[in-house]
Write a protein that holds these residues in place. Structure first.
Motif, PDB file in Angstrom:
ATOM      1  N   PHE B  36       0.781  -1.239   0.203  1.00  0.00           N
ATOM      2  CA  PHE B  36       0.038   0.044   0.225  1.00  0.00           C
ATOM      3  C   PHE B  36       1.098   1.057  -0.041  1.00  0.00           C
ATOM      4  N   GLU B  37       0.177   2.379  -0.428  1.00  0.00           N
ATOM      5  CA  GLU B  37       0.819   3.683  -0.324  1.00  0.00           C
ATOM      6  C   GLU B  37       0.132   4.101   0.933  1.00  0.00           C
ATOM      7  N   ILE B  38       1.067   4.675   1.832  1.00  0.00           N
ATOM      8  CA  ILE B  38       0.068   4.963   3.042  1.00  0.00           C
ATOM      9  C   ILE B  38       0.334   6.390   3.530  1.00  0.00           C
ATOM     10  N   PHE B  39      -0.756   7.111   3.559  1.00  0.00           N
ATOM     11  CA  PHE B  39      -0.505   8.722   4.090  1.00  0.00           C
ATOM     12  C   PHE B  39      -0.736   8.491   5.553  1.00  0.00           C
ATOM     13  N   ILE B  40      -1.878   8.319   5.968  1.00  0.00           N
ATOM     14  CA  ILE B  40      -2.031   8.130   7.499  1.00  0.00           C
ATOM     15  C   ILE B  40      -2.572   6.661   7.411  1.00  0.00           C
ATOM     16  N   LEU B  41      -2.664   6.084   8.442  1.00  0.00           N
ATOM     17  CA  LEU B  41      -2.689   4.410   8.478  1.00  0.00           C
ATOM     18  C   LEU B  41      -4.280   4.196   8.248  1.00  0.00           C
ATOM     19  N   ASP B  42      -5.022   5.117   8.539  1.00  0.00           N
ATOM     20  CA  ASP B  42      -6.509   4.989   7.934  1.00  0.00           C
ATOM     21  C   ASP B  42      -6.608   5.213   6.423  1.00  0.00           C
ATOM     22  N   SER B  43      -5.576   5.977   5.849  1.00  0.00           N
ATOM     23  CA  SER B  43      -6.084   6.314   4.389  1.00  0.00           C
ATOM     24  C   SER B  43      -4.873   5.540   3.564  1.00  0.00           C
ATOM     25  N   ARG B  44      -5.162   4.565   2.824  1.00  0.00           N
ATOM     26  CA  ARG B  44      -4.071   3.980   2.082  1.00  0.00           C
ATOM     27  C   ARG B  44      -4.618   3.382   0.636  1.00  0.00           C
ATOM     28  N   PHE B  45      -3.555   3.383  -0.093  1.00  0.00           N
ATOM     29  CA  PHE B  45      -3.924   2.940  -1.536  1.00  0.00           C
ATOM     30  C   PHE B  45      -3.285   1.814  -2.062  1.00  0.00           C
ATOM     31  N   TRP B  46      -3.845   0.973  -2.506  1.00  0.00           N
ATOM     32  CA  TRP B  46      -3.223  -0.549  -3.153  1.00  0.00           C
ATOM     33  C   TRP B  46      -2.319  -0.018  -4.092  1.00  0.00           C
ATOM     34  N   ILE B  47      -0.978  -0.260  -3.984  1.00  0.00           N
ATOM     35  CA  ILE B  47      -0.417  -0.104  -5.298  1.00  0.00           C
ATOM     36  C   ILE B  47       0.568  -1.475  -5.811  1.00  0.00           C
ATOM     37  N   GLY B  48       0.123  -2.604  -5.348  1.00  0.00           N
ATOM     38  CA  GLY B  48       0.843  -3.847  -5.560  1.00  0.00           C
ATOM     39  C   GLY B  48       2.220  -3.801  -5.236  1.00  0.00           C
ATOM     40  N   THR B  49       3.124  -4.350  -6.229  1.00  0.00           N
ATOM     41  CA  THR B  49       4.455  -4.705  -5.456  1.00  0.00           C
ATOM     42  C   THR B  49       5.502  -3.383  -5.854  1.00  0.00           C
ATOM     43  N   PHE B 252       8.129   8.062   8.536  1.00  0.00           N
ATOM     44  CA  PHE B 252       6.639   7.813   8.170  1.00  0.00           C
ATOM     45  C   PHE B 252       6.431   7.348   6.828  1.00  0.00           C
ATOM     46  N   ASN B 253       7.504   6.698   6.213  1.00  0.00           N
ATOM     47  CA  ASN B 253       7.194   6.153   5.005  1.00  0.00           C
ATOM     48  C   ASN B 253       6.832   4.703   5.408  1.00  0.00           C
ATOM     49  N   TYR B 254       5.617   4.572   5.739  1.00  0.00           N
ATOM     50  CA  TYR B 254       5.219   2.915   6.241  1.00  0.00           C
ATOM     51  C   TYR B 254       5.322   1.881   5.123  1.00  0.00           C
ATOM     52  N   GLY B 255       4.783   2.332   3.820  1.00  0.00           N
ATOM     53  CA  GLY B 255       4.811   1.477   2.671  1.00  0.00           C
ATOM     54  C   GLY B 255       6.122   0.781   2.465  1.00  0.00           C
ATOM     55  N   PRO B 256       7.029   1.736   1.896  1.00  0.00           N
ATOM     56  CA  PRO B 256       8.535   1.138   1.746  1.00  0.00           C
ATOM     57  C   PRO B 256       9.111   0.600   2.761  1.00  0.00           C
ATOM     58  N   SER B 257       8.864   1.134   4.165  1.00  0.00           N
ATOM     59  CA  SER B 257       9.725   0.420   5.205  1.00  0.00           C
ATOM     60  C   SER B 257       8.912  -0.888   5.378  1.00  0.00           C
ATOM     61  N   ALA B 258       7.721  -1.102   5.234  1.00  0.00           N
ATOM     62  CA  ALA B 258       7.266  -2.559   5.328  1.00  0.00           C
ATOM     63  C   ALA B 258       7.708  -3.340   4.286  1.00  0.00           C
TER      64      ALA B 258
END
Lengths: 269, 291
Positions: B36-49, B252-258
């Motif tokens: 996901f691309e995550i802006f805040i944890l409640d608002s995120r968009f699927w971006i695949g791999t 707070f780059n949650y997506g890339p860090s995940a």
């Protein structure tokens, strides 16, 4: 060429004590600094020898509670880990069941997962459960690495006990639970002590979970020390807190030193 | 011979529940976030791999990977032989064993975030004899600007901190060797090397495997000790995998860090798998070399 046994034993002693000197040198310097005033105050000049840093620890309520918190979460962690690890270690040691090797691998994988990888979801999960900012939260999070290592250590101790003992006990009419409580636990008591020691050691010094799980309350010593760093750090106080933080562990090692080596002797590690 | 009994699962269940809560649920969450691309944890968009693709093509990632690998190699090549050597040299009399073990264990008891502070004060010419000696021999500590110095500080610091664990583990394994083995070796007039090679080393194998694994993973993911020394500097020379990851989480780059975390986890599982394979080989008597 062969060396005389006496010379060999002297050389061995030199190796060991040189290593001990290397291990202790930073600690000696730390202890020395902890007795020096490093920030100017009205009463003492910088550089004077003083017990003031230690007095500050006792007087500062934050530091005092940090010690209580650290001791509390290490104890809670041991109280959760050992009772849960013991049956698992027994099963891995005595039984072969479907998927046992894979399960052991999964457990080990958690021990070696770097805490930083799981910090964010653990924080979210624990907030949902309402255990952030509590010593219980830290104690539970530390099971992530203490539980696998405890299972591994206890398993090696249980494997060292001949299987005939289980069989004799079952013939005598013990249930498995009764056997574990009455016979197995007393037999591997040194192993349980060694395991508790390892839990203490890994949990006491851990920082990553302790940091994210305590934003306001329940701060352990390591975080209380972090709060002391600032524009003008009182390095003497920092060193005094560090020295004080090592005292419980050092006492434990000293009290358990014979127990530890005896314990290890039984274990087929 | 182990008893074949699936009731084993019942005994393992409590441990599984605890590890499921603190390990598996967070891990699944991390895997989920990595897509996901995550802006805040409640608002995120699927971006695949996409994050994975970014990482795999990022030179910075592979450089930090290589740095971590090099650091672990250095650490293992110093700590394991040194730990074994110290364990072999431990005193024979019980009273001295206790004293030596107690001293050797001390570095393991220092809270991790205090270790860099301790070593930096040790290298501070204003208050350390060691720093004075280094200045005297013409090698003033310069870890802020010199790559070699920063690495040297990190390696020496880690050796100081963790060799004790290798010593304790190896010593514990050595004490399990029955005296009869040594007596038999003495009758056969075996030299010290032969005693080590054919009696002590086989006993150490299991423990060494565990020590190598523990030390490899902890040094591969060095964070708490490395960051305060030089924050990945100078010029990214100590930007290890975990230091980079820590920075990403802080930003707070949650997506890339995940995504990064998932890749770490896969590396770890691969290493743990090789470890259990090696362990199984050691356990299997048919694989053992004839004495």
């Amino acid at each position: 060429m062969s060396l005389s046994p006496r010379l060999v034993s002297i050389l061995k002693s030199i190796v060991v004590w040189s290593f001990i000197a290397f291990a202790c040198l930073p600690l000696v310097q730390m202890t020395l600094i902890s007795f020096v005033a490093t920030l100017p105050t009205a009463q003492v000049e910088v550089g004077t020898l003083t017990f003031g840093n230690y007095a500050n620890i006792v007087e500062d309520p934050n530091l005092r509670s940090a010690f209580v918190n650290s001791i509390a979460y290490v104890m809670i962690n041991i109280l959760i880990t050992i009772p849960v690890a013991l049956p698992a270690a027994y099963a891995f040691s005595r039984m072969s069941f479907v998927g046992d090797r894979h399960l052991f691998l999964a457990f080990i994988a958690f021990r070696i997962t770097p805490p930083v990888v799981l910090t964010l979801p653990i924080f979210q999960l624990f907030s949902a459960l309402g255990i952030v900012n509590s010593v219980f939260g830290i104690a539970l999070a530390h099971c992530l690495f203490n539980l696998p290592i405890s299972i591994w250590i206890l398993q090696s101790f249980i494997s060292a006990i001949p299987k005939e003992m289980d069989e004799t006990a079952f013939l005598d009419g013990y249930s498995r639970a009764g056997f574990m409580r009455r016979i197995l636990v007393p037999q591997i008591a040194p192993g349980i002590a060694v395991t508790a020691f390892f839990c203490f050691m890994f949990s006491w010094v851990e920082v990553v979970f302790a940091r994210i799980l305590t934003t306001t309350n329940g701060k352990p010593i390591s975080m209380a020390v972090n709060a002391l760093f600032g524009f003008q750090t009182d390095i003497g106080l920092v060193m005094a807190v560090t020295v004080a933080s090592m005292i419980p562990g050092a006492i434990l090692v000293f009290v358990m030193r014979n127990h530890l080596s005896r314990g290890f002797k039984i274990g087929r590690v | 011979m182990k008893e074949r009994n699936n009731i084993g699962w019942v005994y393992v269940f409590p441990a599984m529940s605890v590890l499921g809560l603190v390990g598996l649920i967070p891990l699944v969450t991390v895997v989920n976030y990595s897509f996901f691309e995550i802006f805040i944890l409640d608002s995120r968009f699927w971006i695949g791999t996409e994050w994975y693709a970014d990482l795999i093509t990022s030179a910075r990632f592979w450089e930090s990977f290589a740095r971590s690998g090099l650091f672990s190699t250095l650490i293992l090549s110093v700590q394991i032989p040194l730990g074994v050597a110290i364990a072999l040299c431990m005193p024979q009399r019980e009273i001295w064993v206790g004293v030596a073990l107690a001293f050797i264990a001390l570095p393991l008891l220092v809270p991790w975030n205090m270790i860099p502070a301790l070593w930096l004060s040790l290298l501070n010419p204003a208050r350390s004899i060691i720093a004075d000696v280094l200045v005297f021999v013409g090698w003033p500590p310069d870890w802020k600007d010199s790559v070699g110095h920063t690495w040297a500080v990190l390696v020496v610091m880690d050796v100081w901190h963790w060799t004790s664990l290798v010593v304790i583990l190896c010593y514990s394994a050595l004490t399990t060797i029955p005296a009869a083995h040594y007596q038999a070796a003495a009758i056969d007039s075996a030299g010290p090397w032969q005693v080590f090679r054919y009696i002590q080393l086989p006993k150490l194998r299991h423990v060494l495997l565990m020590a190598v694994l523990l030390r490899f993973m902890d040094s591969f993911m060095i964070y708490t000790e490395a960051f305060p020394i030089n924050a990945g500097g100078p010029d990214h020379a100590t930007l290890f995998l975990a230091v980079d990851l820590g920075e990403e989480i802080k930003a707070f780059n949650y997506g890339p860090s995940a995504a990064r975390s998932v890749i770490y986890f896969l590396i770890i599982v691969a290493v743990a798998w090789m470890f259990t394979k090696a362990q199984a080989k050691l356990d299997d008597p048919s694989e053992r070399a004839a004495p």
